[in-house]
Design a protein around this motif. Sequence first.
Motif, PDB file in Angstrom:
ATOM      1  N   ARG A  61      10.890 -10.148-114.605  1.00 13.63           N
ATOM      2  CA  ARG A  61       9.521  -9.657-114.530  1.00 13.63           C
ATOM      3  C   ARG A  61       8.805 -10.075-115.806  1.00 13.63           C
ATOM      4  O   ARG A  61       9.371  -9.964-116.900  1.00 13.63           O
ATOM      5  CB  ARG A  61       9.498  -8.135-114.381  1.00 13.63           C
ATOM      6  CG  ARG A  61       8.106  -7.569-114.081  1.00 13.63           C
ATOM      7  CD  ARG A  61       8.130  -6.066-113.939  1.00 13.63           C
ATOM      8  NE  ARG A  61       6.848  -5.570-113.461  1.00 13.63           N
ATOM      9  CZ  ARG A  61       6.507  -4.281-113.450  1.00 13.63           C
ATOM     10  NH1 ARG A  61       7.380  -3.362-113.873  1.00 13.63           N
ATOM     11  NH2 ARG A  61       5.315  -3.900-113.014  1.00 13.63           N
ATOM     12  N   PRO A 117       8.251 -10.606-109.186  1.00  7.60           N
ATOM     13  CA  PRO A 117       7.712  -9.247-109.115  1.00  7.60           C
ATOM     14  C   PRO A 117       6.357  -9.164-109.823  1.00  7.60           C
ATOM     15  O   PRO A 117       6.057  -9.960-110.716  1.00  7.60           O
ATOM     16  CB  PRO A 117       8.771  -8.412-109.845  1.00  7.60           C
ATOM     17  CG  PRO A 117      10.030  -9.200-109.725  1.00  7.60           C
ATOM     18  CD  PRO A 117       9.617 -10.640-109.742  1.00  7.60           C
ATOM     19  N   ARG A 118       5.568  -8.207-109.428  1.00  8.00           N
ATOM     20  CA  ARG A 118       4.239  -8.039-110.031  1.00  8.00           C
ATOM     21  C   ARG A 118       4.365  -7.926-111.545  1.00  8.00           C
ATOM     22  O   ARG A 118       5.139  -7.109-112.054  1.00  8.00           O
ATOM     23  CB  ARG A 118       3.576  -6.787-109.459  1.00  8.00           C
ATOM     24  CG  ARG A 118       2.144  -6.594-109.917  1.00  8.00           C
ATOM     25  CD  ARG A 118       1.519  -5.423-109.212  1.00  8.00           C
ATOM     26  NE  ARG A 118       0.134  -5.222-109.620  1.00  8.00           N
ATOM     27  CZ  ARG A 118      -0.649  -4.275-109.148  1.00  8.00           C
ATOM     28  NH1 ARG A 118      -0.178  -3.439-108.232  1.00  8.00           N
ATOM     29  NH2 ARG A 118      -1.888  -4.166-109.566  1.00  8.00           N
TER      30      ARG A 118
END
Length: 343
Positions: A35, A54-55
């Motif tokens: 991430r 992932p964000r």
Amino acid sequence: MMLCWVDAGPAFGLGHVSRTLALAEALAAHGAPCRMALPPDPTALAWIAASGLPRPIVLPESDPPLPHVLAAAAGATAVVVDVRHPLERPEVRALGGERPLLVVDNAGPGTADADLVLAPFGMAPAGPAGERWLVGPSWVPLRRVFRDVVAGARGREPVVLVSMGASDPGGLAVPVVEGLGRARAAGTALAVRVVANPLAPVWGRLPALLERLGMPPASPVDPERMPEHFAAASVAVLAMGVTVYEALAAGVPAIVLCRTSADVAHARTLEGAGTIVSAGLHWSEERIATLVATLLADGARRDAMARAGRALVDGRGAERVAARLLALVGREEGRHAAERAGA
């Protein structure tokens, strides 16, 4: 989950993001997701969204980033730091501690306390500390698609790719395109493909210039399309940075422009290996026209540069870095398991 703290934005370009995406790709292949934590740069955020990561954690511009990064790193299996400011030792110690820490391309004193230091453009220190350093072009993190490119198709008008990176704060693409226009006016057959960032100031200057010279509109910079652009290119004119290494892995002969004295030294090393032509710091439109015309007229030299580039950069750097980092993660997890068993 691993945390990657990276710089992005007009002041930094997107090289930090590009090589971290490559490393994340290699780590994901081993079941180790990443991430990112980064400033709110729209282009970088779009790249990350398109990658399927992932964000990301968007760091507020008004606050010091370290406290936010440390909060995000809670529970991370490892931390990767690819930022421009020289890292201090307290920063590195806070980010590492009980988890492995990889520092990328950073000259700060804090690198002395990192578990791994990736220095693809530098040199390792002498002595035992050098074992922690991943040094040289073989370690440059690139996405695997660049090693599958077949560049410069024969039997058509040669294409010159122009890319000054994702920020181009000096607007270098403009005089380069003017230089290519001079080369065409002097009789050199070539087509031009310009790649630039729609959010950079230079983007607004390109449409009128390209139309005046009878060249197609610029293409928005997009990491997913760069292999396509390289595949079409016989020669590239690039600013020194990660894109140069992508060109080497793709087998595209490059004329490289420098923006700092460090770039000049770096480009001199690559030129000495027969992989690029360095235009240095002080170049002109006429110089670009001459360099491009000379290189396009010498197919044997372009072929030799392509071979030398692929020999120097095989496109597997991200896989090598991922393997070293995962080995450290496994070692750390094993140590914690042994401590729990003995408790």
